[in-house]
Each structure stands twice: as structure tokens, then as C-alpha cells.
Design a protein around this motif. Structure first.
Motif, PDB file in Angstrom:
ATOM      1  N   ARG A  20       0.821  -1.397  -0.024  1.00 25.32           N
ATOM      2  CA  ARG A  20       0.100   0.283  -0.255  1.00 25.32           C
ATOM      3  C   ARG A  20       1.016   1.130   0.033  1.00 25.32           C
ATOM      4  N   ARG A  21       0.399   1.887  -0.731  1.00 26.65           N
ATOM      5  CA  ARG A  21       1.113   3.624  -0.962  1.00 26.65           C
ATOM      6  C   ARG A  21       1.099   5.199  -1.020  1.00 26.65           C
ATOM      7  N   TRP A  22       1.361   5.645   0.446  1.00 28.34           N
ATOM      8  CA  TRP A  22       1.165   7.220   0.846  1.00 28.34           C
ATOM      9  C   TRP A  22       1.626   8.168  -0.448  1.00 28.34           C
ATOM     10  N   PRO A  23       1.457   8.849  -0.510  1.00 26.01           N
ATOM     11  CA  PRO A  23       1.895  10.027  -1.373  1.00 26.01           C
ATOM     12  C   PRO A  23       2.685  10.824  -0.456  1.00 26.01           C
ATOM     13  N   ALA A  24       4.119  11.297  -1.315  1.00 26.16           N
ATOM     14  CA  ALA A  24       4.333  12.078  -0.724  1.00 26.16           C
ATOM     15  C   ALA A  24       4.410  13.812  -0.409  1.00 26.16           C
ATOM     16  N   ARG A  25       4.465  14.113   0.439  1.00 21.98           N
ATOM     17  CA  ARG A  25       3.767  15.396   1.116  1.00 21.98           C
ATOM     18  C   ARG A  25       5.244  15.767   2.401  1.00 21.98           C
ATOM     19  N   SER A  26       4.597  17.174   2.560  1.00 21.76           N
ATOM     20  CA  SER A  26       5.288  17.530   3.130  1.00 21.76           C
ATOM     21  C   SER A  26       4.454  18.819   4.676  1.00 21.76           C
ATOM     22  N   GLY A  27       5.027  18.706   5.591  1.00 21.73           N
ATOM     23  CA  GLY A  27       3.990  19.995   6.448  1.00 21.73           C
ATOM     24  C   GLY A  27       3.659  18.335   8.081  1.00 21.73           C
ATOM     25  N   LYS A  28       3.891  19.146   8.519  1.00 23.13           N
ATOM     26  CA  LYS A  28       2.796  18.560   9.915  1.00 23.13           C
ATOM     27  C   LYS A  28       1.529  17.403  10.394  1.00 23.13           C
ATOM     28  N   ALA A  29       0.438  18.913   9.460  1.00 26.03           N
ATOM     29  CA  ALA A  29      -0.324  17.859   9.436  1.00 26.03           C
ATOM     30  C   ALA A  29      -0.427  16.618   8.197  1.00 26.03           C
ATOM     31  N   ALA A  30       0.732  16.306   7.104  1.00 27.80           N
ATOM     32  CA  ALA A  30       1.258  15.180   6.606  1.00 27.80           C
ATOM     33  C   ALA A  30       1.699  14.254   7.378  1.00 27.80           C
ATOM     34  N   LEU A  31       2.258  14.668   8.040  1.00 28.51           N
ATOM     35  CA  LEU A  31       2.808  13.346   8.928  1.00 28.51           C
ATOM     36  C   LEU A  31       1.863  13.062  10.669  1.00 28.51           C
ATOM     37  N   LEU A  32       1.172  13.815  10.919  1.00 26.55           N
ATOM     38  CA  LEU A  32      -0.067  13.592  11.492  1.00 26.55           C
ATOM     39  C   LEU A  32      -0.775  11.752  10.832  1.00 26.55           C
ATOM     40  N   ALA A  33      -1.225  13.002   9.407  1.00 33.79           N
ATOM     41  CA  ALA A  33      -2.345  11.920   8.739  1.00 33.79           C
ATOM     42  C   ALA A  33      -1.914  10.694   8.493  1.00 33.79           C
ATOM     43  N   LEU A  34       0.078   9.818   7.929  1.00 33.68           N
ATOM     44  CA  LEU A  34       0.592   9.741   8.007  1.00 33.68           C
ATOM     45  C   LEU A  34       0.668   8.416   8.877  1.00 33.68           C
ATOM     46  N   LEU A  35       1.118   8.920  10.472  1.00 30.88           N
ATOM     47  CA  LEU A  35       0.975   8.156  11.440  1.00 30.88           C
ATOM     48  C   LEU A  35      -0.139   7.359  11.960  1.00 30.88           C
ATOM     49  N   SER A  36      -0.862   8.548  11.397  1.00 32.89           N
ATOM     50  CA  SER A  36      -2.732   7.598  11.601  1.00 32.89           C
ATOM     51  C   SER A  36      -3.442   6.233  11.040  1.00 32.89           C
ATOM     52  N   THR A  37      -2.385   6.932   9.729  1.00 33.58           N
ATOM     53  CA  THR A  37      -3.011   6.052   9.032  1.00 33.58           C
ATOM     54  C   THR A  37      -1.934   3.885   9.082  1.00 33.58           C
ATOM     55  N   VAL A  38      -0.862   4.710   9.600  1.00 34.51           N
ATOM     56  CA  VAL A  38      -0.006   3.015  10.531  1.00 34.51           C
ATOM     57  C   VAL A  38      -1.240   2.778  11.470  1.00 34.51           C
ATOM     58  N   ALA A  39      -1.264   3.952  12.208  1.00 34.97           N
ATOM     59  CA  ALA A  39      -1.961   3.043  14.091  1.00 34.97           C
ATOM     60  C   ALA A  39      -2.674   2.684  14.429  1.00 34.97           C
ATOM     61  N   SER A  40      -4.260   2.964  12.374  1.00 32.44           N
ATOM     62  CA  SER A  40      -5.557   2.714  12.432  1.00 32.44           C
ATOM     63  C   SER A  40      -5.734   1.218  11.984  1.00 32.44           C
ATOM     64  N   ALA A  41      -4.237   0.956  11.067  1.00 28.79           N
ATOM     65  CA  ALA A  41      -4.945   0.193  10.391  1.00 28.79           C
ATOM     66  C   ALA A  41      -4.984  -1.308  11.085  1.00 28.79           C
ATOM     67  N   PRO A  42      -5.951  -2.043  10.167  1.00 25.22           N
ATOM     68  CA  PRO A  42      -6.278  -3.294  11.293  1.00 25.22           C
ATOM     69  C   PRO A  42      -4.717  -4.246  10.894  1.00 25.22           C
ATOM     70  N   ARG A  43      -5.064  -4.702  12.253  1.00 27.98           N
ATOM     71  CA  ARG A  43      -3.161  -6.439  11.867  1.00 27.98           C
ATOM     72  C   ARG A  43      -4.118  -6.796  11.354  1.00 27.98           C
ATOM     73  N   GLY A  44      -2.679  -7.701  11.303  1.00 24.40           N
ATOM     74  CA  GLY A  44      -2.858  -8.863  10.212  1.00 24.40           C
ATOM     75  C   GLY A  44      -3.231 -10.270  10.458  1.00 24.40           C
ATOM     76  N   ASP A  45      -4.068 -10.506   9.477  1.00 24.42           N
ATOM     77  CA  ASP A  45      -5.185 -11.792   9.299  1.00 24.42           C
ATOM     78  C   ASP A  45      -4.084 -13.125   9.292  1.00 24.42           C
TER      79      ASP A  45
END
Length: 325
Positions: A140-165
Motif C-alpha cells: 500500500r502506498r502513501w503519496p509524498a507530502r510535507s508538513g506537520k498535518a501530512a505527518l500526522l495523517a501518515l501516522l494515523s494511517t499506520v496506527a489505525s490499520a487493521p492487524r494482520g490476519d
């Protein structure tokens, strides 16, 4: 007064937790790296770093710091921090084995913190950052961005991803993820690989190439690469607790094992050989290797690594002769 409706999928508690994580990373890194530029490496660039005594025949006179030279009456040059205007990309292993943890936190949480810290260290000098994830057997790919808001969005994507099945065993391997990153992101820059590197078979020969090694070597030929290995203490040693049910998180298969002293010893030896194979593969690829553990303060370990990398860069800069053009 009416309040705007929250964005779909927006979790205020998760967002607040990630902001606290980001602040903790920034404050502690700045506290431990005070007096240091937060960039990961020194190199040719345009941003000034600290001044040092000029070495005749070794340093480029174009880097002479005349203000410090006049003040100290001793010739000084000023190193340059490598430009980070290019995009930096991370490959984050989110396979089922990263959901494991018996220390202070799970391996996935350490990986999340490492991703935040790396982007803090590069974002300071204007990098755009993106990420590829190995999740449930897919890339899965997350596009390149800059800034604090983009970093928090990226971290949120990782933190909220479902666990492996348990289906990851038939999916994309770490080597295939590395090859995909090299193929789809050819522009030169920083590449950070965050994984437990458990694609390396247990008991592997430290001198034999790891499955992911050819792809990593190809990636390192064009880019500056950092490998962050995330380890849990129970992956290195097992307690003698008798009969237990062991499960492979990648495939979902389980079996009962009696943890006798002989089994413990064989497990310990296989784990040591596996980690030696990881170290050997990364060394052959010429990739800096940072180990973060779930039972240690990973921010301290990362800060020590950055300081050591900068000291190594200084030593190389002082002993590398300038080639006349």
C-alpha cells in the motif's frame, strides 16, 4: 454554536495520541541532540553545520569559515549538511509478525515511533516524505507530502490499520517490497526500511545472502538507505514455562511445544544465527543498521545512532582528500 462534523474515519483520541507522540519525539530528540543539526547525515549541500579546524591538503578551501578564522586566528572550515530537498520514502513492514510485543510496547508501536522520528529528522530541512506499507500481503502506498498535518495523517494511517490476519505468508515479501520501492521511486533521496526482517530464515548462514539482500543492494546503489530493525526480547530467548501453544502470526499455524532447556538452547542459537544473518546482509549492502527493541527506550537508541552517524561522517570528511578538478 454548531460544530463541524468530524471527517469520516477521524478518531479524535487517536489524533490526540499521535500529537503527543510527535511532541515527545521532537522534545526528546532536541534535548538529546542539542547543539547538533537534526539531519541524519552530513554531506554536500548548502546548509551550514558546525565549524572545525582546517586540515591542509584534505579540506576544500571553498568551505573556509572566515568569521571563525578571524575570531580564533586559526583557519576553520564549516561542514555542510546534506540537502534534503529530494523526497524521502519509508518502507514500513506491517505484516502480522509486527503485531507482536512482550516488552513495554508492540513492535508495530515502535515502528510507528521510528517513522515519526525519521520524518522529524528530515522534515526539519524541507523534505517531502512518503511511505510504502507491507500490509496483509499487499503493498500500500502513501503519496509524498510535507508538513506537520501530512505527518500526522501518515501516522494515523499506520496506527489505525487493521492487524494482520495470518494470510501474509502467501503475500508480498520484504524483498518484493524493496524491489517495488526501487522501481516506483527512482528519484534519488533517503530510503528508510522499518522491519523485523523475519523474512530471513531461522538458522540462516550469516555468510549466505538473505532473501531480501539483492533488492536492498540494488536500492542502496542509487539511494541513501537506513535499515531500522525492530526486535522483541522473546524473539531472542524463551522462558522455561513448560507446555505452551506457539503460533506463527504470518501463516496462522499453531502447535504445542514443551519449552525444555534443550529446546530453549536450540531456539536461542537459531535466533542468534538469524540476527547474525540480518546484520551480515545489511553490512554487505553497505546500509547503516539501527536496532530498536520493545523493552528499551527507542528514542534514546535513535538519538545515540544519529550522534554516532554524524561523528563517523566527520571522521570521513577529515580524512577524505579533495580530488582536484
Amino acid at each position: 454554536m454548531a460544530h463541524p462534523a468530524p471527517r469520516p474515519g477521524f478518531d479524535p483520541r487517536l489524533h490526540a495520541a499521535l500529537r503527543r507522540l510527535d511532541l515527545r519525539v521532537v522534545r526528546r530528540l532536541e534535548g538529546m541532540l542539542h547543539g547538533e543539526h537534526l539531519g541524519l547525515w552530513l554531506g554536500p549541500g548548502s546548509e551550514s553545520a558546525e565549524a572545525r579546524v582546517y586540515q591542509p591538503g584534505e579540506d576544500d578551501v571553498r568551505l573556509m569559515d572566515w568569521a571563525v578564522t578571524a575570531r580564533t586566528t586559526t583557519p576553520h572550515v564549516r561542514d555542510l549538511v546534506a540537502d534534503r530537498e529530494l523526497e524521502s520514502w519509508s518502507l514500513v513492514d506491517m505484516s502480522a509478525s509486527m503485531d507482536f510485543g512482550t516488552g513495554h510496547q508492540e513492535k508495530r508501536e515502535v515502528a510507528l515511533g521510528a517513522l515519526a522520528a525519521v520524518n522529524v529528522l528530515t522534515q526539519r530541512v524541507g523534505d517531502r516524505f512518503g511511505a510504502h506499507f507491507l500490509h496483509r500481503g499487499q503493498i500500500r502506498r502513501w503519496p509524498a507530502r510535507s508538513g506537520k498535518a501530512a505527518l500526522l495523517a501518515l501516522l494515523s494511517t499506520v496506527a489505525s490499520a487493521p492487524r494482520g490476519d495470518g494470510r501474509n505468508g502467501a503475500g508480498v515479501s520484504l524483498g518484493e517490497g524493496l524491489a517495488d520501492l526501487a522501481r516506483t521511486r527512482p528519484r534519488r533521496g533517503l530510503r528508510v526500511i522499518i522491519s523485523d526482517f523475519l523474512d530471513t530464515p531461522p538458522g540462516a548462514d550469516a555468510q549466505a545472502p538473505a532473501p531480501w539482500e539483492p533488492a536492498l543492494r540494488q536500492l542502496s546503489l542509487r539511494h541513501q538507505v537506513l535499515a531500522v530493525e525492530v526486535v522483541d526480547p522473546r524473539e531472542l530467548d524463551l522462558p522455561g514455562i513448560g507446555l505452551v501453544t506457539m503460533q506463527d502470526p504470518e501463516t496462522g499455524r499453531s502447535r504445542e511445544v514443551r519449552l525444555t532447556k534443550k529446546v530453549q538452547q536450540r531456539y536461542r542459537e537459531a535466533a542468534q544465527a538469524q540476527r547474525a544473518a540480518v546484520r551480515g546482509g545489511l553490512r554487505r549492502c553497505g546500509v547503516p543498521h539501527l536496532v530498536l527493541r520493545t523493552d528499551r527506550d527507542w528514542i534514546v537508541d535513535m538519538a545515540r545512532f544519529v550522534v554516532e552517524q554524524r561523528r563517523t561522517a566527520h571522521r570521513l570528511a577529515r580524512h577524505t582528500p579533495v580530488v582536484p578538478r
